[in-house]
Design a protein around this motif. Sequence first.
Motif, mmCIF file in Angstrom:
data_model
loop_
_atom_site.group_PDB
_atom_site.id
_atom_site.type_symbol
_atom_site.label_atom_id
_atom_site.label_comp_id
_atom_site.label_asym_id
_atom_site.label_seq_id
_atom_site.Cartn_x
_atom_site.Cartn_y
_atom_site.Cartn_z
ATOM 1 N N PRO A 247 10.351 127.877 -2.414
ATOM 2 C CA PRO A 247 8.984 128.195 -2.275
ATOM 3 C C PRO A 247 8.751 129.645 -2.665
ATOM 4 O O PRO A 247 9.660 130.308 -2.668
ATOM 5 N N CYS A 248 7.461 130.146 -2.608
ATOM 6 C CA CYS A 248 7.434 131.536 -3.271
ATOM 7 C C CYS A 248 5.863 132.139 -2.826
ATOM 8 O O CYS A 248 5.097 131.428 -2.102
ATOM 9 N N LEU A 249 5.784 133.298 -3.186
ATOM 10 C CA LEU A 249 4.297 134.036 -3.026
ATOM 11 C C LEU A 249 3.976 134.396 -4.331
ATOM 12 O O LEU A 249 4.924 134.650 -5.139
ATOM 13 N N ILE A 250 2.702 134.341 -4.453
ATOM 14 C CA ILE A 250 2.087 134.604 -5.760
ATOM 15 C C ILE A 250 1.129 135.929 -5.782
ATOM 16 O O ILE A 250 0.269 135.747 -4.867
ATOM 17 N N ASN A 251 1.615 136.815 -6.452
ATOM 18 C CA ASN A 251 0.788 138.129 -6.289
ATOM 19 C C ASN A 251 0.683 138.358 -4.577
ATOM 20 O O ASN A 251 -0.578 139.033 -4.032
ATOM 21 N N ASP A 252 1.791 138.294 -3.861
ATOM 22 C CA ASP A 252 1.981 138.687 -2.547
ATOM 23 C C ASP A 252 1.126 137.677 -1.640
ATOM 24 O O ASP A 252 0.968 138.001 -0.433
ATOM 25 N N ALA A 253 0.541 136.568 -2.304
ATOM 26 C CA ALA A 253 -0.372 135.462 -1.175
ATOM 27 C C ALA A 253 0.322 134.435 -1.029
ATOM 28 O O ALA A 253 1.116 133.704 -2.059
ATOM 29 N N PRO A 254 0.199 133.841 0.042
ATOM 30 C CA PRO A 254 0.894 132.259 0.236
ATOM 31 C C PRO A 254 -0.007 131.240 -0.336
ATOM 32 O O PRO A 254 -1.056 131.419 -0.886
ATOM 33 N N GLN B 40 7.543 137.757 -15.832
ATOM 34 C CA GLN B 40 6.762 138.389 -14.990
ATOM 35 C C GLN B 40 5.575 139.019 -15.853
ATOM 36 O O GLN B 40 5.734 139.768 -17.112
ATOM 37 N N ARG B 41 4.060 138.743 -15.308
ATOM 38 C CA ARG B 41 3.041 139.384 -16.136
ATOM 39 C C ARG B 41 2.282 140.322 -15.139
ATOM 40 O O ARG B 41 2.660 140.274 -13.990
ATOM 41 N N ASP B 42 1.395 141.078 -15.837
ATOM 42 C CA ASP B 42 0.573 141.890 -14.939
ATOM 43 C C ASP B 42 -0.284 141.202 -13.837
ATOM 44 O O ASP B 42 -0.680 141.621 -12.893
ATOM 45 N N ASP B 43 -0.692 140.029 -14.427
ATOM 46 C CA ASP B 43 -1.565 139.320 -13.387
ATOM 47 C C ASP B 43 -1.075 138.292 -12.567
ATOM 48 O O ASP B 43 -1.671 137.493 -12.043
ATOM 49 N N LEU B 44 0.312 138.323 -12.567
ATOM 50 C CA LEU B 44 0.946 137.222 -12.058
ATOM 51 C C LEU B 44 2.447 137.531 -11.597
ATOM 52 O O LEU B 44 3.278 137.760 -12.593
ATOM 53 N N ARG B 45 2.730 137.823 -10.342
ATOM 54 C CA ARG B 45 4.139 137.960 -9.776
ATOM 55 C C ARG B 45 4.513 136.957 -8.853
ATOM 56 O O ARG B 45 3.743 136.712 -7.783
ATOM 57 N N ILE B 46 5.794 136.409 -9.070
ATOM 58 C CA ILE B 46 6.332 135.125 -8.243
ATOM 59 C C ILE B 46 7.575 135.790 -7.586
ATOM 60 O O ILE B 46 8.292 136.245 -8.250
ATOM 61 N N ASP B 47 7.348 135.674 -6.168
ATOM 62 C CA ASP B 47 8.588 136.360 -5.214
ATOM 63 C C ASP B 47 8.936 135.266 -4.468
ATOM 64 O O ASP B 47 8.366 134.773 -3.646
ATOM 65 N N PRO B 48 10.078 134.282 -4.805
ATOM 66 C CA PRO B 48 10.593 133.456 -3.916
ATOM 67 C C PRO B 48 11.135 133.889 -2.662
ATOM 68 O O PRO B 48 11.166 134.814 -2.385
ATOM 69 N N ILE B 49 10.584 132.787 -1.772
ATOM 70 C CA ILE B 49 11.172 133.181 -0.383
ATOM 71 C C ILE B 49 12.239 132.523 0.246
ATOM 72 O O ILE B 49 12.519 131.376 -0.056
ATOM 73 N N ASP B 50 13.207 133.352 0.547
ATOM 74 C CA ASP B 50 14.439 132.826 0.937
ATOM 75 C C ASP B 50 14.284 132.632 2.474
ATOM 76 O O ASP B 50 14.597 133.286 3.363
ATOM 77 N N ALA B 51 14.050 131.351 2.743
ATOM 78 C CA ALA B 51 14.132 130.791 4.051
ATOM 79 C C ALA B 51 14.044 129.435 4.261
ATOM 80 O O ALA B 51 14.565 128.970 3.428
ATOM 81 N N LEU B 52 14.331 128.735 5.788
ATOM 82 C CA LEU B 52 14.509 127.690 5.665
ATOM 83 C C LEU B 52 13.244 126.767 5.592
ATOM 84 O O LEU B 52 12.699 126.278 6.422
ATOM 85 N N ILE B 53 12.877 126.860 4.278
ATOM 86 C CA ILE B 53 11.665 126.073 3.841
ATOM 87 C C ILE B 53 11.912 125.163 2.722
ATOM 88 O O ILE B 53 12.687 125.400 1.718
ATOM 89 N N THR B 54 11.451 124.011 2.771
ATOM 90 C CA THR B 54 11.509 123.312 1.585
ATOM 91 C C THR B 54 10.321 122.823 0.903
ATOM 92 O O THR B 54 9.286 122.878 1.536
ATOM 93 N N TRP B 55 10.095 122.445 -0.302
ATOM 94 C CA TRP B 55 9.121 121.906 -1.008
ATOM 95 C C TRP B 55 8.361 120.659 -0.535
ATOM 96 O O TRP B 55 7.295 120.647 -0.432
ATOM 97 N N GLU B 56 9.093 119.933 0.107
ATOM 98 C CA GLU B 56 8.742 118.723 0.449
ATOM 99 C C GLU B 56 7.563 118.713 1.522
ATOM 100 O O GLU B 56 7.507 119.255 2.397
ATOM 101 N N THR B 57 6.391 117.766 1.050
ATOM 102 C CA THR B 57 5.321 117.666 1.981
ATOM 103 C C THR B 57 5.337 116.378 2.879
ATOM 104 O O THR B 57 5.313 115.192 1.887
ATOM 105 N N ASN B 58 5.791 116.552 4.089
ATOM 106 C CA ASN B 58 5.860 115.281 4.668
ATOM 107 C C ASN B 58 4.820 114.624 5.260
ATOM 108 O O ASN B 58 3.660 115.349 5.527
#
Length: 640
Positions: free
Chosen positions: A320-327, A622-640
């Motif tokens: 999981p990640c944030l894009i430009n500091d946004a969830p 990494q681009r000027d208009d796009l920054r991806i920051d992975p989240i290190d947490a107990l979170i998985t991508w799966e949508t249950n």
Amino acid sequence: MQKVTMSIHLTLKGPLLTQSSSPGELGLDLVAARKGVTFHLPATLVAGKLRQALEEIQDVVQTAHGSSGWFNPSLDVWLGQPSENGYPKSKQLFFSDFDLRDVENVDSDRIRDRIKINAKSGAVEKGQIVMIENPFISGEEYTFTGKLYFFSPAKETDHILKHVKTGFNWFSQIGAMKSIGFGQVAKVLFSQPVTANIPDPGPGASPCMEKIGLEIRVHHPFCISGRPLIGNLFRSETIIPGGALIGCIATTWSHLAGQHDGQIPQDEKRKALVKNFSNIRITHGFPSEKKRTRPVVAPLSMARINNASCLYDVALLSKPCLINDAPLDFALDWKDNKDTLTCYPWPYLRMKTWGWCHVRSELRIRTGIDRQRYRSKESELFAYEQCVPDKAVWYAQLDLSRIADENERTDVLEQLRSLLDQGIIGLGKTKTTADIVFTSPGEHDIKPFFPSSITPVQDKIWVITLQTDTLLGSPDTPKTLDENAGAAQLFALYRSAWEELSQGKLELVRYFARQKLSGGRYRKQVFQKQTRTYKPWLLTEAGSVFVLKACGDTVEAKEKIETWLNQGVPLTRKVCQYYGIDVSGDSQWQQCPFLPQNGYGEIVVNIQTDQTVTLLTDDTAQRDDLRIDPIDALITWETN
């Protein structure tokens, strides 16, 4: 074998009223039924009056003569009968709505009122005034025109038409408030019936394509409903399932042969089609905004940030990640916007920008009639929220790849073409009619809005997106999936399913999915009648995404994926064992509705989208208009 069409002109004398299911202007209690600016008599009202007339004539004939002679209507076959425990019944005769021919002679602003008189005081009862829309002038005549369609053997046609004409000439009133003189029938005129013979199949053209595009044009409003929203309100699906189209073909064929039981007849002129009918696959009909272009269901791996229009596909991100500091906001969190089409199931994965068109709906309320009292029966009110086809076209695909012999495949195609030359009947709860047109290969063939690619999107990686609901995995393997299960059990279910489907050639990396249960009394009695235990089907919904990786040889894994793309995802052995389905496949259609042959299990692979969707990967620059920051947490991508 022929299709018969006859126009009927029903002239009524005002005043008259057929009540609308939709509300009118403020203050009106009863509103006249209309479509746009045109007033109409609903088809169900006309069919109900015909049944009543034929029943009354039958009673009179039998009472007076003791036998009916030539008058012998097959009411349940011609006009249908109530469903039994949810099991639907077909009918042979279909009526269109009867539309007013000349709308210039009506005044929509005219209102009539009715009151109730107090028996003791002789004055108006308090609160007992009804305001009625009254566009039809007393004494004036108004002609409504509709059509009758039916399929039958040639020898039955005159017999049916004779009864229909007799019934229409019998009833004297139609519509609401007949007890005070509304809706008097002045005259009935019938056009010359038009009969179109179903052509005999000729020699097929060789070579025969395995896939042929289908254009479905529905003539009248229809309702294809999975389950009611409430006990007596049914909302139609906008997508036409392939199983519904196959069922309509079988029903039409049955009527043409004079069987009227919905079963495949032993047609001597179509032996190849009889033999291979269960091997035919028809995909779901998707309504399209663009000519000869089939829309695509967007993947659940797509997300937005801050409700912006730009979409990001995160299927290839490992965390999981944030894009430009946004969830990220996934489809579950999306709000209505200019791309939203609310005529499709939530969440909004069927968007205008992906080829889907808006399909208008209308509410029609119906009720059973008490034969003795000529009024509505108690507790038999129900409503259909129907799809109005207007000029929409539904696109599907006929798949003959399960027929190995090319000569036999050629015969099947030609025999099916000839059978569908005059369209089909019996679509949905309203049993409407539709035309099916076979498209030509080449530039006139149907193309997907976004194409698939079999080439791995990364090293040994493919991204599969379900286009229809799919019966993928059984709840008891490898671990029990119940109300106490979590992400680990669900991942194990999908990992086991893809491992079995690929015979160990592919493994599941991650997924984005939604699930639902489908069942009910009807499906239990029809498809699970041999089993004591009721087991609703666990479906993975359209739009679900699975990221798969080749375990070894990429060529073998690619062949598996290409087979699924061409033929749909089949049922696994574990699914068949859990639900009591024959593994052989010859009789699976009798034990499960969610087969690839019925359009389920359709996929796209590595969708090639346009510039509005950005595919993100772990090594995205990494681009000027796009920054991806992975989240290190107990979170998985799966949508249950």
